[in-house]
Motif scaffolding. Sequence first.
Motif, PDB file in Angstrom:
ATOM      1  N   ARG A   1       0.843  -1.195   0.000  1.00  0.00           N
ATOM      2  CA  ARG A   1       0.000   0.000   0.000  1.00  0.00           C
ATOM      3  C   ARG A   1       0.878   1.244   0.000  1.00  0.00           C
ATOM      4  NH1 ARG A   1       1.201   1.913   4.756  1.00  0.00           N
ATOM      5  NH2 ARG A   1       1.241   0.640   6.637  1.00  0.00           N
ATOM      6  N   ALA A   2       0.235   2.380  -0.166  1.00  0.00           N
ATOM      7  CA  ALA A   2       0.945   3.658  -0.108  1.00  0.00           C
ATOM      8  C   ALA A   2       1.537   3.857   1.278  1.00  0.00           C
ATOM      9  CB  ALA A   2      -0.019   4.804  -0.428  1.00  0.00           C
ATOM     10  N   PRO A   3       2.734   4.433   1.349  1.00  0.00           N
ATOM     11  CA  PRO A   3       3.345   4.683   2.654  1.00  0.00           C
ATOM     12  C   PRO A   3       2.619   5.779   3.430  1.00  0.00           C
ATOM     13  CG  PRO A   3       4.799   5.393   0.878  1.00  0.00           C
ATOM     14  CD  PRO A   3       3.584   4.823   0.243  1.00  0.00           C
ATOM     15  N   THR A   4       2.719   5.677   4.753  1.00  0.00           N
ATOM     16  CA  THR A   4       2.214   6.715   5.641  1.00  0.00           C
ATOM     17  C   THR A   4       3.365   7.155   6.550  1.00  0.00           C
ATOM     18  OG1 THR A   4       1.589   5.273   7.481  1.00  0.00           O
ATOM     19  CG2 THR A   4      -0.034   5.543   5.703  1.00  0.00           C
ATOM     20  N   LEU A   5       3.177   8.250   7.238  1.00  0.00           N
ATOM     21  CA  LEU A   5       4.208   8.696   8.178  1.00  0.00           C
ATOM     22  C   LEU A   5       4.414   7.690   9.304  1.00  0.00           C
ATOM     23  CD1 LEU A   5       3.640  12.544   8.322  1.00  0.00           C
ATOM     24  CD2 LEU A   5       5.665  11.332   7.504  1.00  0.00           C
ATOM     25  N   ASP A   6       3.412   6.891   9.588  1.00  0.00           N
ATOM     26  CA  ASP A   6       3.572   5.845  10.597  1.00  0.00           C
ATOM     27  C   ASP A   6       4.602   4.798  10.177  1.00  0.00           C
ATOM     28  OD1 ASP A   6       1.692   7.021  12.273  1.00  0.00           O
ATOM     29  OD2 ASP A   6       0.035   5.812  11.501  1.00  0.00           O
ATOM     30  N   ASP A   7       4.880   4.694   8.868  1.00  0.00           N
ATOM     31  CA  ASP A   7       5.862   3.738   8.354  1.00  0.00           C
ATOM     32  C   ASP A   7       7.291   4.280   8.419  1.00  0.00           C
ATOM     33  OD1 ASP A   7       3.559   2.328   7.654  1.00  0.00           O
ATOM     34  OD2 ASP A   7       3.642   2.974   5.559  1.00  0.00           O
ATOM     35  N   LEU A   8       7.427   5.571   8.608  1.00  0.00           N
ATOM     36  CA  LEU A   8       8.743   6.208   8.590  1.00  0.00           C
ATOM     37  C   LEU A   8       9.733   5.606   9.585  1.00  0.00           C
ATOM     38  CD1 LEU A   8      10.647   8.360   7.420  1.00  0.00           C
ATOM     39  CD2 LEU A   8       9.634   9.988   9.036  1.00  0.00           C
ATOM     40  N   PRO A   9       9.348   5.277  10.821  1.00  0.00           N
ATOM     41  CA  PRO A   9      10.333   4.680  11.731  1.00  0.00           C
ATOM     42  C   PRO A   9      10.930   3.367  11.206  1.00  0.00           C
ATOM     43  CG  PRO A   9       8.457   5.485  12.973  1.00  0.00           C
ATOM     44  CD  PRO A   9       8.085   5.581  11.514  1.00  0.00           C
ATOM     45  N   VAL A  10      10.120   2.560  10.544  1.00  0.00           N
ATOM     46  CA  VAL A  10      10.643   1.311   9.976  1.00  0.00           C
ATOM     47  C   VAL A  10      11.611   1.638   8.851  1.00  0.00           C
ATOM     48  CG1 VAL A  10      10.056  -0.838   8.787  1.00  0.00           C
ATOM     49  CG2 VAL A  10       8.592   0.005  10.633  1.00  0.00           C
ATOM     50  N   TRP A  11      11.211   2.553   7.966  1.00  0.00           N
ATOM     51  CA  TRP A  11      12.093   2.985   6.871  1.00  0.00           C
ATOM     52  C   TRP A  11      13.426   3.491   7.433  1.00  0.00           C
ATOM     53  CZ3 TRP A  11      12.026   3.175   1.524  1.00  0.00           C
ATOM     54  CH2 TRP A  11      12.965   4.014   0.926  1.00  0.00           C
ATOM     55  N   THR A  12      13.339   4.342   8.432  1.00  0.00           N
ATOM     56  CA  THR A  12      14.546   4.936   9.022  1.00  0.00           C
ATOM     57  C   THR A  12      15.439   3.868   9.629  1.00  0.00           C
ATOM     58  OG1 THR A  12      13.355   7.004   9.433  1.00  0.00           O
ATOM     59  CG2 THR A  12      15.372   6.637  10.704  1.00  0.00           C
TER      60      THR A  12
ATOM     61  N   GLN B   1      17.597  12.415   9.020  1.00  0.00           N
ATOM     62  CA  GLN B   1      17.264  13.388   7.982  1.00  0.00           C
ATOM     63  C   GLN B   1      17.446  12.788   6.583  1.00  0.00           C
ATOM     64  OE1 GLN B   1      19.275  17.159   8.238  1.00  0.00           O
ATOM     65  NE2 GLN B   1      18.307  17.944   6.410  1.00  0.00           N
ATOM     66  N   GLU B   2      18.509  12.037   6.376  1.00  0.00           N
ATOM     67  CA  GLU B   2      18.715  11.390   5.073  1.00  0.00           C
ATOM     68  C   GLU B   2      17.600  10.384   4.797  1.00  0.00           C
ATOM     69  OE1 GLU B   2      23.605  11.569   4.781  1.00  0.00           O
ATOM     70  OE2 GLU B   2      22.641   9.986   5.972  1.00  0.00           O
ATOM     71  N   ALA B   3      17.217   9.629   5.806  1.00  0.00           N
ATOM     72  CA  ALA B   3      16.131   8.662   5.641  1.00  0.00           C
ATOM     73  C   ALA B   3      14.818   9.379   5.293  1.00  0.00           C
ATOM     74  CB  ALA B   3      15.965   7.822   6.903  1.00  0.00           C
TER      75      ALA B   3
ATOM     76  N   SER C   1      10.594  10.667   1.468  1.00  0.00           N
ATOM     77  CA  SER C   1       9.784  11.679   0.788  1.00  0.00           C
ATOM     78  C   SER C   1       9.980  11.611  -0.725  1.00  0.00           C
ATOM     79  CB  SER C   1      10.162  13.078   1.279  1.00  0.00           C
ATOM     80  OG  SER C   1       9.923  13.201   2.649  1.00  0.00           O
ATOM     81  N   TYR C   2      11.211  11.445  -1.122  1.00  0.00           N
ATOM     82  CA  TYR C   2      11.568  11.375  -2.543  1.00  0.00           C
ATOM     83  C   TYR C   2      10.841  10.215  -3.222  1.00  0.00           C
ATOM     84  CZ  TYR C   2      14.726  10.466  -6.492  1.00  0.00           C
ATOM     85  OH  TYR C   2      15.248  10.224  -7.727  1.00  0.00           O
ATOM     86  N   TYR C   3      10.947   9.033  -2.633  1.00  0.00           N
ATOM     87  CA  TYR C   3      10.322   7.854  -3.248  1.00  0.00           C
ATOM     88  C   TYR C   3       8.807   7.920  -3.191  1.00  0.00           C
ATOM     89  CZ  TYR C   3      14.914   5.681  -3.497  1.00  0.00           C
ATOM     90  OH  TYR C   3      16.218   5.404  -3.778  1.00  0.00           O
ATOM     91  N   THR C   4       8.262   8.480  -2.118  1.00  0.00           N
ATOM     92  CA  THR C   4       6.819   8.614  -2.007  1.00  0.00           C
ATOM     93  C   THR C   4       6.287   9.601  -3.050  1.00  0.00           C
ATOM     94  OG1 THR C   4       6.926   8.074   0.338  1.00  0.00           O
ATOM     95  CG2 THR C   4       4.945   9.181  -0.415  1.00  0.00           C
ATOM     96  N   SER C   5       7.050  10.643  -3.350  1.00  0.00           N
ATOM     97  CA  SER C   5       6.607  11.648  -4.334  1.00  0.00           C
ATOM     98  C   SER C   5       6.506  11.082  -5.743  1.00  0.00           C
ATOM     99  CB  SER C   5       7.551  12.851  -4.338  1.00  0.00           C
ATOM    100  OG  SER C   5       8.794  12.518  -4.948  1.00  0.00           O
ATOM    101  N   GLY C   6       7.133   9.949  -5.991  1.00  0.00           N
ATOM    102  CA  GLY C   6       7.052   9.338  -7.317  1.00  0.00           C
ATOM    103  C   GLY C   6       5.627   9.092  -7.770  1.00  0.00           C
TER     104      GLY C   6
END
Length: 185
Positions: free
Chosen positions: A36-47, A59-61, A66-71
């Motif tokens: 599914r589309a990412p949410t901000l709740d997924d950010l800690p896992v991504w990071t 910050q890099e994460a 943000s970059y990949y989500t904007s695609g």
Amino acid sequence: MTPARCTQPPSGKAAMAAAQYRAALPVIQTRRLVLRAPTLDDLPVWTSICKESFGDTEQEAWTEFSYYTSGWLLHGHGLFSVTLKEDDQVVGFVILGLEWDDQEPELGYMFRAEHRMKGYATEACTAVRDFGFDLLGSGRFVSYVSQSNTRSNALAERLGALRDKTAEGAFDNDQHVWRYGEARA
């Protein structure tokens, strides 16, 4: 330390708008997974994956997330959060997207260490590969994989990709270029 404001979920009308926009993006279900589309709740896992795998800062994460989500908005394809059907736990991410130097969209992935070697990457990437065929067409996307990454090279091969040695010649590094749906010499 207070988390950066940009990493905090919106509230009120902005939260409703964000949910509405995400609802317009594709959701793919497999036997065990929901992509599914990412949410901000997924950010800690991504990071955590970015810190562990690449040594990224928070910050890099955030920038990459943000970059990949904007695609989705810019190109019509982007980052999928991969969750378990049974409990909605985020186990990883699959991307069909473009990085700065990419000549064509790339199918890539990253999973939490504890969820590797369980077939989730194969299952999720197969679904995104099929999504890519439908959206972009056969032969229109690739995976760039380091020659030394034996597991990712094996996954590309399992997904039916073939090495594009002509495209590899354009790189000054150790990348294999795996093309989905179309053989290249």
